[in-house]
Enzyme design. Sequence first.
Site, PDB file in Angstrom:
ATOM      1  N   LYS A 174      -8.739  -4.285  -6.946  1.00 58.64           N
ATOM      2  CA  LYS A 174      -7.772  -5.340  -6.593  1.00 58.64           C
ATOM      3  C   LYS A 174      -7.767  -5.507  -5.093  1.00 58.64           C
ATOM      4  CE  LYS A 174      -3.372  -5.573  -5.755  1.00 58.64           C
ATOM      5  NZ  LYS A 174      -3.458  -6.581  -4.658  1.00 58.64           N
ATOM      6  N   GLY A 227      -3.490   2.107   1.661  1.00 61.15           N
ATOM      7  CA  GLY A 227      -2.405   1.178   1.962  1.00 61.15           C
ATOM      8  C   GLY A 227      -1.219   1.946   2.529  1.00 61.15           C
ATOM      9  N   SER A 228      -0.048   1.360   2.409  1.00 63.46           N
ATOM     10  CA  SER A 228       1.131   1.955   3.036  1.00 63.46           C
ATOM     11  C   SER A 228       1.646   3.156   2.235  1.00 63.46           C
ATOM     12  CB  SER A 228       2.239   0.914   3.151  1.00 63.46           C
ATOM     13  OG  SER A 228       2.650   0.520   1.855  1.00 63.46           O
ATOM     14  N   THR A 229       2.379   3.999   2.915  1.00 59.00           N
ATOM     15  CA  THR A 229       2.972   5.165   2.265  1.00 59.00           C
ATOM     16  C   THR A 229       3.982   4.713   1.208  1.00 59.00           C
ATOM     17  OG1 THR A 229       2.610   6.448   4.257  1.00 59.00           O
ATOM     18  CG2 THR A 229       4.261   7.307   2.727  1.00 59.00           C
ATOM     19  N   GLY A 232       2.026   3.742  -1.786  1.00 56.03           N
ATOM     20  CA  GLY A 232       1.456   4.966  -2.355  1.00 56.03           C
ATOM     21  C   GLY A 232       2.464   5.684  -3.233  1.00 56.03           C
ATOM     22  N   GLU A 250      -5.057   7.168   0.799  1.00 55.90           N
ATOM     23  CA  GLU A 250      -5.188   7.087   2.265  1.00 55.90           C
ATOM     24  C   GLU A 250      -4.050   6.188   2.727  1.00 55.90           C
ATOM     25  OE1 GLU A 250      -7.218   8.822   3.882  1.00 55.90           O
ATOM     26  OE2 GLU A 250      -9.018   9.149   2.704  1.00 55.90           O
ATOM     27  N   CYS A 284      -4.475   1.982  10.692  1.00 52.18           N
ATOM     28  CA  CYS A 284      -3.686   3.101  10.168  1.00 52.18           C
ATOM     29  C   CYS A 284      -3.568   4.247  11.165  1.00 52.18           C
ATOM     30  CB  CYS A 284      -4.322   3.616   8.886  1.00 52.18           C
ATOM     31  SG  CYS A 284      -6.066   4.043   9.064  1.00 52.18           S
ATOM     32  N   GLU A 384       6.100   3.313  11.109  1.00 52.43           N
ATOM     33  CA  GLU A 384       4.841   2.609  11.392  1.00 52.43           C
ATOM     34  C   GLU A 384       5.148   1.129  11.612  1.00 52.43           C
ATOM     35  OE1 GLU A 384       2.007   2.137   8.144  1.00 52.43           O
ATOM     36  OE2 GLU A 384       0.384   2.703   9.494  1.00 52.43           O
TER      37      GLU A 384
HETATM   38  P1  NAD Z   1       0.354  -2.247   1.238  1.00 49.94           P
HETATM   39  O1  NAD Z   1       0.717  -0.901   0.759  1.00 49.94           O
HETATM   40  O2  NAD Z   1       1.431  -3.246   1.417  1.00 49.94           O
HETATM   41  O3  NAD Z   1      -0.702  -2.926   0.254  1.00 49.94           O
HETATM   42  C1  NAD Z   1      -1.928  -2.292  -0.055  1.00 49.94           C
HETATM   43  C2  NAD Z   1      -2.413  -2.782  -1.405  1.00 49.94           C
HETATM   44  O4  NAD Z   1      -1.499  -2.321  -2.400  1.00 49.94           O
HETATM   45  C3  NAD Z   1      -2.479  -4.297  -1.541  1.00 49.94           C
HETATM   46  O5  NAD Z   1      -3.625  -4.637  -2.286  1.00 49.94           O
HETATM   47  C4  NAD Z   1      -1.206  -4.620  -2.317  1.00 49.94           C
HETATM   48  O6  NAD Z   1      -1.280  -5.803  -3.068  1.00 49.94           O
HETATM   49  C5  NAD Z   1      -1.112  -3.415  -3.231  1.00 49.94           C
HETATM   50  N1  NAD Z   1       0.224  -3.150  -3.754  1.00 49.94           N
HETATM   51  C6  NAD Z   1       1.426  -3.484  -3.221  1.00 49.94           C
HETATM   52  N2  NAD Z   1       2.424  -3.037  -4.017  1.00 49.94           N
HETATM   53  C7  NAD Z   1       1.846  -2.411  -5.068  1.00 49.94           C
HETATM   54  C8  NAD Z   1       2.356  -1.718  -6.210  1.00 49.94           C
HETATM   55  N3  NAD Z   1       3.662  -1.609  -6.435  1.00 49.94           N
HETATM   56  N4  NAD Z   1       1.467  -1.172  -7.062  1.00 49.94           N
HETATM   57  C9  NAD Z   1       0.135  -1.242  -6.842  1.00 49.94           C
HETATM   58  N5  NAD Z   1      -0.395  -1.899  -5.783  1.00 49.94           N
HETATM   59  C10 NAD Z   1       0.457  -2.472  -4.899  1.00 49.94           C
HETATM   60  O7  NAD Z   1      -0.450  -2.018   2.573  1.00 49.94           O
HETATM   61  P2  NAD Z   1      -1.078  -3.115   3.498  1.00 49.94           P
HETATM   62  O8  NAD Z   1       0.016  -3.819   4.210  1.00 49.94           O
HETATM   63  O9  NAD Z   1      -2.069  -3.894   2.738  1.00 49.94           O
HETATM   64  O10 NAD Z   1      -1.912  -2.222   4.528  1.00 49.94           O
HETATM   65  C11 NAD Z   1      -1.327  -1.626   5.623  1.00 49.94           C
HETATM   66  C12 NAD Z   1      -1.013  -0.182   5.350  1.00 49.94           C
HETATM   67  O11 NAD Z   1      -2.207   0.489   4.945  1.00 49.94           O
HETATM   68  C13 NAD Z   1      -0.532   0.540   6.569  1.00 49.94           C
HETATM   69  O12 NAD Z   1       0.505   1.411   6.205  1.00 49.94           O
HETATM   70  C14 NAD Z   1      -1.757   1.332   7.011  1.00 49.94           C
HETATM   71  O13 NAD Z   1      -1.457   2.473   7.775  1.00 49.94           O
HETATM   72  C15 NAD Z   1      -2.370   1.677   5.701  1.00 49.94           C
HETATM   73  N6  NAD Z   1      -3.786   1.979   5.855  1.00 49.94           N
HETATM   74  C16 NAD Z   1      -4.196   3.282   5.719  1.00 49.94           C
HETATM   75  C17 NAD Z   1      -5.530   3.608   5.936  1.00 49.94           C
HETATM   76  C18 NAD Z   1      -6.025   5.022   5.806  1.00 49.94           C
HETATM   77  O14 NAD Z   1      -7.240   5.208   5.692  1.00 49.94           O
HETATM   78  N7  NAD Z   1      -5.172   6.021   5.828  1.00 49.94           N
HETATM   79  C19 NAD Z   1      -6.419   2.612   6.276  1.00 49.94           C
HETATM   80  C20 NAD Z   1      -5.969   1.296   6.386  1.00 49.94           C
HETATM   81  C21 NAD Z   1      -4.648   0.987   6.169  1.00 49.94           C
END
Ligand code: NAD
Length: 486
Positions: A174, A227-229, A232, A250, A284, A384
């Site tokens: 996705k 994605g975000s904590t 996660g 991650e 991140c 963050e």
């Molecule tokens: P996000 O968590 O908002 O979204 C990430 C993904 O999760 C998107 O595809 C989103 O549609 C999906 N998503 C949202 N809610 C969901 C749910 N309830 N169930 C399943 N999937 C869901 O994050 P973002 O805004 O896309 O990215 C930024 C974040 O990602 C920041 O916190 C950044 O630090 C982190 N990040 C971490 C790394 C790493 O390697 N540690 C790398 C890049 C980004």
Amino acid sequence: MPNLIQTQLLINNKLVSASDNGTFDLFSPHTGDLVAKVAEATIDDVNNAVNAAQAAFPAWSALSPQQRGAPLKKLAEMHIAERDELARLDAIAMGKPISSHGVDVNYAVTQYNYFAEAAYPQGHTSLNSPGFLNMSLRQPFGVVAIIIPWNAPLIFLAKKVAPALAAGNCVVVKSSEKAPLTPWKVSQWVEKCGFPPGVINVLSGHGQVSGQALSEHMRIRALSFTGSTRTGRAIAIAAAKSNLKKVVFELGGKSPALIFEDADIEQAAKETEFSINTNSGQQCFASSRIYVQDSIKDKFIEAFTRIAKARKLGDPTMPGINQGPQADKVQYDTVQKFLAVGREDAGSTIDTGANTTNKDTSACHIHPVIFTDVPEDSRITKEEIFGPVVVINTFATESEAIAKANDTEYGLYASLYTKDLERALRVAKKLESGMLGVNCTSPTNSWDLPFGGWKGSGTGRESLLDSMDHYLEHKSIYVRVNGIGG
Ligand code: NAD
């Protein structure tokens, strides 16, 4: 609107609309124009993609590593051939400057090529139980879900899809609602590269509905997420409430950089400025909290500010621009809220855009902002921000620096600058982070060392050497052999 992009879903090697024909609008964060109508995957689409992946799994997992590697190599070749178009698509979707997009393509190409060659999963054998010749097998899970963020879509797609497929799994990806265009482009190459139907399925959509549906799906046995904590945590709950699928995370960061008084100040300022402001602060592992030893505070802030002021903000599709807009209006508004908190809480604020001559900026651009003398419990020190916003605070002693650096729920990347080798190693051991730079900072990392975080920054480690493990189950087989002895 002649250039309007209309995306589809890739299910079973067919490019299809969402089952209810639903779409959402994607706007350029630089121009504000509508650039795409993006297919919004439904629960039916998720189920269809899982069905396709499940049907493809027996034949795909029975292939040799070389056979699975052949289409992965073609995917790498397509990235190279289409690198300019990929850069343009991320620039118009989420504002990443084309001047820095080469990193994303090179990273993806390396992942596809490496796992095309290096996928020889190994268990082990044992003669340590008398009367037995025992062995363990590494076997793929079956259907793996991959959910990626928007800040570097091709990197996250490749670093998860390549090892998962090489291990013999089939995947349902996705993409992020903020950056669906490069995954959409890649999905158009899948059949041409020679992947059998169902091996790679690519959905676009929001967390609600498709992300949630993948997280709680009973026939998905492993899920890899960047994605975000906050998200996660939601995925972990959905996984626990459904089938306890294996999850690899991650997540976010609030990474500290410690600058000791014997450091090369110019180098530390240049590298930390790049770390926090590249990709408009949407990284991140950005050095978002900088702790400077008291005696060099003024010199460091002067150097950091000078470098930040030289950033060229503007149209991300133009080669000379090194800072584009925030990814969208939502991200822009979030950063603005944090800026308001910072202006209340910080001892002082340096707005590098205040006297700028660079006027080529749209509504979603934010010039780098530096907050100094910020309380350690302020929201801008703790949370963050994901924007070009840095907190620069001070410390007097080594132990104070370590305590401040570790006073966070995150633990992705830490860095320190000093010429004292013993201090560097002493402090490196005490910092609570998955990655650590000594006289360097993020994005410096190494493709063959584990990438990932401690504490709230994640649960997995990804690298050329580590990633495939996430996509393999382990089975122990005990074989009684008469006469084999002890
Ligand atoms: P996000 O968590 O908002 O979204 C990430 C993904 O999760 C998107 O595809 C989103 O549609 C999906 N998503 C949202 N809610 C969901 C749910 N309830 N169930 C399943 N999937 C869901 O994050 P973002 O805004 O896309 O990215 C930024 C974040 O990602 C920041 O916190 C950044 O630090 C982190 N990040 C971490 C790394 C790493 O390697 N540690 C790398 C890049 C980004």
